[in-house]
Design a protein around this motif. Structure first.
Motif, PDB file in Angstrom:
ATOM      1  N   SER A 114       0.864  -1.183   0.000  1.00 15.11           N
ATOM      2  CA  SER A 114       0.000   0.000   0.000  1.00 15.11           C
ATOM      3  C   SER A 114       0.903   1.235   0.000  1.00 15.11           C
ATOM      4  N   THR A 115       0.335   2.360  -0.322  1.00 18.16           N
ATOM      5  CA  THR A 115       1.097   3.593  -0.460  1.00 18.16           C
ATOM      6  C   THR A 115       1.733   4.019   0.862  1.00 18.16           C
ATOM      7  N   VAL A 136       7.043  -0.799  -3.551  1.00 14.30           N
ATOM      8  CA  VAL A 136       5.660  -0.512  -3.190  1.00 14.30           C
ATOM      9  C   VAL A 136       4.845  -0.939  -4.405  1.00 14.30           C
ATOM     10  N   ALA A 149       0.046   2.819  -6.426  1.00 10.82           N
ATOM     11  CA  ALA A 149       0.767   2.635  -5.169  1.00 10.82           C
ATOM     12  C   ALA A 149       2.132   3.272  -5.348  1.00 10.82           C
ATOM     13  N   GLY A 150       2.693   3.730  -4.277  1.00  8.14           N
ATOM     14  CA  GLY A 150       4.002   4.355  -4.341  1.00  8.14           C
ATOM     15  C   GLY A 150       4.285   5.059  -3.033  1.00  8.14           C
ATOM     16  N   ALA A 152       3.929   8.701  -1.397  1.00 15.10           N
ATOM     17  CA  ALA A 152       3.284  10.008  -1.562  1.00 15.10           C
ATOM     18  C   ALA A 152       4.086  11.060  -0.799  1.00 15.10           C
TER      19      ALA A 152
END
Length: 166
Positions: A114-115, A136, A149-150, A152
């Protein structure tokens, strides 16, 4: 303390006339942060079995990442040392969040599903230890074809990623 370990208390049993302090616990690369009555690790910390207690008790150990120094290679290729880094290990994936800015060291293969979010007004510095990776990504079979996803990073924050070796 990893979800499957039972803590051996001394005394192992008690009566209504007994009262005693709960012991601390240990876990590699972590600092013990207390006992809790819920698996969510919320509410008040529990420090003792009180006099007059008559029922069985279940407690959950909370651990927080330990801080240690780490070397890294800066943008100019010069080796530097970050004095107080929080370690992120593979078992931390999907349970870890950046609570504030600072230095973090990624050990091993850490895969979040998840982010990750950098807090507002924070500067997060990630050091990838030698041989480490951080990903991610959406797990296979999630059914989402356009899931983003990444990491932020708000406009008022920053994220820098460094290598530990050349």
């Amino acid at each position: 303390m990893d979800g499957t370990t039972t803590l051996n208390l001394a005394p192992a049993t008690y009566t209504i006339e007994d009262a005693f302090e709960l012991p601390s616990s240990t876990k590699e690369n972590k600092v013990f942060d207390g006992w809790y009555r819920t698996s969510a690790l919320d509410g008040d910390k529990v420090t003792a079995i009180a006099l007059g207690t008559t029922e069985n008790q279940t407690f959950y150990a909370k651990f927080v990442p330990a801080k240690a120094s780490a070397t890294y290679i800066d943008a100019d290729g010069v080796e530097q040392t970050a004095a107080e880094c929080i370690t992120i290990d593979p078992e931390d994936a999907d349970t870890y969040t950046f609570v504030d800015g600072g230095w973090y060291v990624v050990n091993g293969t850490v895969a979040f599903t998840s982010t990750l979010a950098v807090p507002a007004n924070a500067s997060v510095n990630l050091i990838l230890a030698d041989g480490a990776s951080l990903t991610v990504e959406v797990p296979a079979g999630s059914g989402n074809t356009r899931y983003l996803a990444g990491i932020a990073v708000p406009a008022d924050s920053s994220l820098s990623i460094y290598a530990q070796g050349e």
